[in-house]
Design a protein around this motif. Structure first.
Motif, PDB file in Angstrom:
ATOM      1  N   ALA A  75      52.637  49.016 -31.179  1.00 40.29           N
ATOM      2  CA  ALA A  75      53.849  49.861 -30.762  1.00 40.29           C
ATOM      3  C   ALA A  75      53.658  50.468 -29.471  1.00 40.29           C
ATOM      4  N   ASN A  76      52.524  50.857 -29.027  1.00 37.87           N
ATOM      5  CA  ASN A  76      52.062  51.789 -27.949  1.00 37.87           C
ATOM      6  C   ASN A  76      52.320  51.280 -26.496  1.00 37.87           C
ATOM      7  N   VAL A  77      53.203  51.712 -25.611  1.00 42.51           N
ATOM      8  CA  VAL A  77      53.392  51.433 -24.458  1.00 42.51           C
ATOM      9  C   VAL A  77      52.923  52.268 -23.331  1.00 42.51           C
ATOM     10  N   THR A  78      52.297  51.828 -22.478  1.00 43.57           N
ATOM     11  CA  THR A  78      52.060  52.592 -21.044  1.00 43.57           C
ATOM     12  C   THR A  78      52.532  51.974 -19.950  1.00 43.57           C
ATOM     13  N   VAL A  79      53.195  52.737 -19.142  1.00 42.33           N
ATOM     14  CA  VAL A  79      53.560  52.080 -18.012  1.00 42.33           C
ATOM     15  C   VAL A  79      53.168  52.692 -16.859  1.00 42.33           C
ATOM     16  N   THR A  80      52.650  52.194 -15.592  1.00 43.41           N
ATOM     17  CA  THR A  80      52.494  52.888 -14.230  1.00 43.41           C
ATOM     18  C   THR A  80      53.321  52.473 -13.154  1.00 43.41           C
ATOM     19  N   ASN A  81      53.263  53.287 -12.231  1.00 50.28           N
ATOM     20  CA  ASN A  81      54.086  53.043 -10.942  1.00 50.28           C
ATOM     21  C   ASN A  81      53.534  51.884 -10.059  1.00 50.28           C
ATOM     22  N   THR A  82      54.540  51.190  -9.354  1.00 52.87           N
ATOM     23  CA  THR A  82      54.239  50.184  -8.536  1.00 52.87           C
ATOM     24  C   THR A  82      53.610  50.978  -7.080  1.00 52.87           C
ATOM     25  N   PRO A  83      53.223  50.089  -6.187  1.00 55.66           N
ATOM     26  CA  PRO A  83      52.883  50.980  -4.852  1.00 55.66           C
ATOM     27  C   PRO A  83      54.165  51.426  -4.241  1.00 55.66           C
ATOM     28  N   TYR A  84      55.150  51.118  -4.491  1.00 55.81           N
ATOM     29  CA  TYR A  84      56.499  51.348  -3.809  1.00 55.81           C
ATOM     30  C   TYR A  84      57.378  52.348  -4.330  1.00 55.81           C
ATOM     31  N   ASP A  85      57.219  52.659  -5.586  1.00 58.72           N
ATOM     32  CA  ASP A  85      57.759  53.619  -6.241  1.00 58.72           C
ATOM     33  C   ASP A  85      57.149  54.823  -6.705  1.00 58.72           C
ATOM     34  N   GLY A  86      55.779  55.078  -6.273  1.00 57.91           N
ATOM     35  CA  GLY A  86      55.034  56.076  -6.996  1.00 57.91           C
ATOM     36  C   GLY A  86      55.096  57.428  -6.464  1.00 57.91           C
ATOM     37  N   THR A  87      55.741  57.509  -5.363  1.00 56.68           N
ATOM     38  CA  THR A  87      56.107  59.004  -4.736  1.00 56.68           C
ATOM     39  C   THR A  87      57.578  59.247  -5.039  1.00 56.68           C
ATOM     40  N   ILE A  88      57.747  60.488  -5.730  1.00 55.76           N
ATOM     41  CA  ILE A  88      59.082  60.820  -6.096  1.00 55.76           C
ATOM     42  C   ILE A  88      59.140  62.201  -5.425  1.00 55.76           C
ATOM     43  N   GLN A  89      60.135  62.507  -4.607  1.00 56.36           N
ATOM     44  CA  GLN A  89      60.234  63.748  -4.085  1.00 56.36           C
ATOM     45  C   GLN A  89      61.000  64.657  -5.237  1.00 56.36           C
ATOM     46  N   PRO A  90      60.825  65.942  -5.092  1.00 50.43           N
ATOM     47  CA  PRO A  90      61.367  67.029  -5.949  1.00 50.43           C
ATOM     48  C   PRO A  90      62.996  66.649  -5.986  1.00 50.43           C
ATOM     49  N   GLY A  91      63.505  66.521  -7.351  1.00 46.94           N
ATOM     50  CA  GLY A  91      64.725  66.382  -7.720  1.00 46.94           C
ATOM     51  C   GLY A  91      65.237  64.756  -7.642  1.00 46.94           C
ATOM     52  N   ALA A  92      64.481  64.097  -6.927  1.00 52.26           N
ATOM     53  CA  ALA A  92      64.609  62.798  -6.977  1.00 52.26           C
ATOM     54  C   ALA A  92      64.121  61.975  -8.225  1.00 52.26           C
ATOM     55  N   SER A  93      64.733  60.590  -8.417  1.00 50.65           N
ATOM     56  CA  SER A  93      64.479  59.870  -9.589  1.00 50.65           C
ATOM     57  C   SER A  93      64.037  58.393  -9.211  1.00 50.65           C
ATOM     58  N   VAL A  94      63.351  57.695  -9.962  1.00 57.53           N
ATOM     59  CA  VAL A  94      63.304  56.300  -9.885  1.00 57.53           C
ATOM     60  C   VAL A  94      63.484  55.768 -11.302  1.00 57.53           C
ATOM     61  N   SER A  95      63.873  54.543 -11.728  1.00 57.28           N
ATOM     62  CA  SER A  95      63.954  53.871 -12.882  1.00 57.28           C
ATOM     63  C   SER A  95      62.875  52.633 -13.176  1.00 57.28           C
ATOM     64  N   VAL A  96      62.678  52.624 -14.383  1.00 56.93           N
ATOM     65  CA  VAL A  96      61.885  51.328 -14.818  1.00 56.93           C
ATOM     66  C   VAL A  96      62.751  50.624 -15.664  1.00 56.93           C
ATOM     67  N   GLY A  97      63.012  49.348 -15.786  1.00 60.64           N
ATOM     68  CA  GLY A  97      63.681  48.559 -16.592  1.00 60.64           C
ATOM     69  C   GLY A  97      63.037  47.535 -17.280  1.00 60.64           C
TER      70      GLY A  97
END
Length: 364
Positions: free
Chosen positions: A326-348
Motif C-alpha cells: 500500500a506504500n507509494v513513493t513518487v519523485t519529480n521528473t527532470p522538467y517539474d522538479g523546480t517549484i518557485q515560491p507559491g507555485a504548484s505542479v501536479s501529479v496524476g
C-alpha cells in the motif's frame, strides 16, 4: 562600436487571440508556451517574466517556456555581423523592464546601491545549457535607475555580467581592466557610453554554465568606485539571458532565482493535496498537487503516502513512482522538479481498486 542595446518598450503578450501558442501536453510533458519576436509572459506565479526580446533582427526566432523559472530557445535564424549589435536578448527577469514589472521582489522593493555591500543583500543563481554553436553571450543584464521606479528605459547604469560566450563576440565599449578579483571571481571589465547611460560589463575570465549565490554587491561597488554608477541610485531589474548574434537554438535557462534581503534563503518546503477527479467501477483517477509553501525554490521533491486498501497504481504522469504493497513513493521528473515560491505542479495517476483516499500525503 555603439548600438542601442534594448528596444524602447516590450509588449506583454497574453494568451488570447493567438498572441501566444500554448501547446497541449503530450503524455507526461508539461504544457509549453511559445514566445516569438517581442512577446513576454509571467512565469513562476508572476515572480519572474520571460521575454523574447528580439530587438535587433527580424529573422525567425522563438523561445518556449513551461511556466517555471526558465526557457529554451526553440529556433533562431538570427544572423547579425559579430562586429555589430546582437539581434536579441531572450531572457528571464525580476524587477521592471521598461515599465513591465514582475510581482514582488525588486518591483516592490527597489534596492539602493548604497545598501549593496558585500553582505549578500541581493544574490542570484542561474543554471544554463549551452550547445556551443552559433555566436552569443551568456549574460546577466542588471539595470540601475536614478529613482526607485521608471515607466521607461532606466536612466542609470546597465551592468552586464558575462558568464560565457561563443564565437567572436565581445562586450560593448572598450576593455578598461583585466583579471580583476571581485567576490572571489576573476573578471575583465569593459565600459562604453550609450549616450544617456553607461554600459559596464564584467566578463568572467573562466567561462561557466552556472552560478549559485552570486552576490551583486561587490560588482555594484566596483562600478561605483570606477565612476560608472552612483550610490544614490537604485537596482530595479535583474535579467539573465543570451545575446544572440548568430543562431543560438538550444540555449536554455534551466533555473533562475533572485534573493533579496541579504539573508540566506529559507529552507524549501512544500505541501501536497490529494484529490480524486474521477472514478469508475474497479478503478479511479487520482491527483496530487505539490505547492512550494516556503520562500525559496523547491529543487526536487518526493511524495509518499499509504493507500487505505489494496489500491494499485497502473500508470502515472508528471512523476516517477514505486509501490510496495500500500506504500507509494513518487519523485519529480527532470522538467517539474523546480517549484518557485507559491507555485504548484501536479501529479496524476490511474489506479485499480476503490477510490478511498490516504489519510495523509507527505511532501519533502
Amino acid at each position: 562600436m555603439a548600438w542601442n542595446r534594448r528596444a524602447a518598450g516590450l509588449a506583454t503578450a497574453v494568451l488570447v487571440s493567438g498572441a501566444l501558442v500554448a501547446l497541449a501536453p503530450s503524455g507526461a510533458q508539461a504544457a509549453t508556451t511559445q514566445l516569438c519576436q517581442m512577446q513576454s509572459a509571467p512565469v513562476a506565479g508572476g515572480v519572474y517574466n520571460v521575454q523574447n526580446n528580439e530587438w535587433g533582427s527580424g529573422a525567425s526566432e522563438c523561445i518556449t517556456t513551461t511556466g517555471s523559472a526558465g526557457f529554451t530557445i526553440a529556433n533562431s535564424a538570427i544572423n547579425n555581423a559579430t562586429n555589430g549589435a546582437p539581434g536579441g536578448y531572450p531572457s528571464i527577469y525580476q524587477g521592471c523592464h521598461w515599465g513591465t514589472c514582475t510581482s514582488g521582489g525588486l518591483t516592490a522593493t527597489p534596492v539602493p546601491v548604497s545598501s549593496l555591500t558585500g553582505g549578500g543583500k541581493v544574490t542570484t543563481s542561474w543554471s544554463t545549457s549551452q550547445p556551443g554553436t552559433g555566436a552569443y553571450d551568456v549574460a546577466y543584464d542588471i539595470w540601475f535607475n536614478q529613482t526607485p521606479t521608471t515607466t521607461g528605459q532606466p536612466n542609470g547604469t546597465e551592468l552586464m555580467v558575462w558568464l560565457n560566450h561563443n564565437g567572436p563576440v565581445q562586450p560593448f565599449g572598450s576593455q578598461v581592466a583585466s583579471n580583476v578579483s571581485i567576490g572571489g571571481r576573476s573578471y575583465n571589465v569593459w565600459e562604453g557610453s550609450q549616450g544617456s547611460f553607461d554600459t559596464v560589463s564584467y566578463t568572467m575570465t573562466t567561462g561557466t554554465t552556472s552560478v549559485s549565490g552570486l552576490d551583486l554587491g561587490p560588482l555594484a561597488q566596483d562600478a561605483v568606485s570606477r565612476g560608472y554608477t552612483k550610490s544614490s541610485w537604485y537596482l530595479i531589474d535583474v535579467e539573465a539571458g543570451f545575446e544572440l548574434w548568430q543562431g543560438g537554438g538550444g540555449l536554455a535557462t534551466n533555473s533562475f532565482g533572485v534573493n533579496i534581503n541579504g539573508s540566506a534563503p529559507a529552507p524549501a518546503s512544500c505541501s501536497a493535496a490529494y484529490s480524486i477527479p474521477s472514478s469508475w467501477s474497479g478503478g479511479f483517477q487520482g491527483q496530487v498537487t505539490i505547492t512550494d509553501t516556503g520562500n525559496s525554490p523547491v529543487n526536487g521533491w518526493t511524495l509518499t503516502w499509504t493507500f487505505p486498501g489494496s489500491q494499485q497504481i497502473t500508470s502515472l504522469w508528471n512523476g516517477t513512482f514505486t509501490q510496495s504493497g500500500a506504500n507509494v513513493t513518487v519523485t519529480n521528473t527532470p522538467y517539474d522538479g523546480t517549484i518557485q515560491p507559491g507555485a504548484s505542479v501536479s501529479v496524476g495517476f490511474n489506479a485499480n481498486g476503490s477510490s478511498g483516499s490516504p489519510s495523509s500525503v507527505t511532501c519533502k
